[in-house]
Design a protein around this motif. Structure first.
Motif: not given
Length: 247
Positions: A131-133, A151-169, A195-199, A208-209
């Motif tokens: 999660v970014s600042a 005030r409005a603040y935004r953050i970036s969330v990056t999900v990285r899969n280093e496993g061997d199967r799909d991650i359900d998000t 607010g568009q969400g993760l895949p 994915a970000t």
């Protein structure tokens, strides 16, 4: 004058129990093959076993003529019971696995030890969430969720899969709170792409970000973020000091 003979009426065989048991035994096996109806297989199998044994008893006493059918029903009833039990154990085990949340691999990212700017929470199985600042920004007109004057603040969330199967998000969870634990409203904006969400899934070796934004009162000084990348993952936590320059 000859004597009058007595000829008794023939006794009808009582084959109904074996017939009913055979039908129930077949239905029990069929129901046992379905994860949704295995419990019905248990009931039908038990009934098939009871009626089958009843039919066998009648056949041995000469009151029924379908002893082999009764025996077949008994075997089907036992088979339905055993198969239903096996499917039930498998289904319950799978369900328990789904409800057993995937934990973090370390103490960082917990409630007592939250992460900070660009902090990464690592889960068992090779999932990493960064999660970014938070950055203050001016949303486009007509956004949803922002309170006028805040005030409005935004953050970036990056999900990285280093496993061997799909991650359900698909069922991720994101919650932001202020210093007084009051929940902050989330902002949705197609124009700002927040607010568009993760895949739905993140495949092995992929990332994915997604950007999220929150409406923050002017007097608020901190932002606490709780995030779970999927419904069967433990939540991870981040703490951000909004008084720092650049936020």
């Amino acid at each position: 004058m000859g004597s009058v003979g007595w000829y008794p009426y023939p006794v009808q065989p009582r084959n109904g129990a074996a017939v009913a048991a055979l039908v129930l035994g077949i239905l029990s096996v069929l129901a046992a093959c379905s994860v949704l109806f295995f419990f019905i297989g248990v009931v039908l199998g038990a009934l098939a076993l009871i009626l089958g044994l009843m039919g066998r008893a009648r056949a041995k006493k000469g009151r029924a003529t379908n002893g082999p059918m009764a025996l077949t029903a008994v075997l089907l009833g036992v088979g339905g019971l055993l198969l239903s039990a096996a499917i039930g154990v498998l289904a319950v085990g799978t369900l328990m696995d789904e409800f057993d949340a995937v934990p973090l691999t370390g103490a960082q990212g917990t409630v007592s030890r939250p992460l900070g700017d660009n902090g990464t929470a690592t889960y068992r199985g090779g999932l990493h969430v960064t999660v970014s600042a938070p950055k203050e920004f001016t949303p486009a007109a007509g956004v949803r969720g922002r309170t006028l004057g805040e005030r409005a603040y935004r953050i970036s969330v990056t999900v990285r899969n280093e496993g061997d199967r799909d991650i359900d998000t698909t069922r991720y969870h994101v919650l932001a709170e202020g210093g007084d634990e009051a929940q902050l409203d989330q902002i949705w904006s197609d124009t700002d792409r927040v607010g568009q969400g993760l895949p739905a899934t993140v495949g092995p070796g992929r990332s994915a970000t997604a950007d999220f934004a929150f409406s923050v009162p002017q007097e608020e000084q901190v932002l606490d973020l709780e995030l779970a990348p999927g419904w069967h993952y433990d939540s991870a936590y981040w703490y951000f000091d909004l008084r720092r320059p650049g936020t």
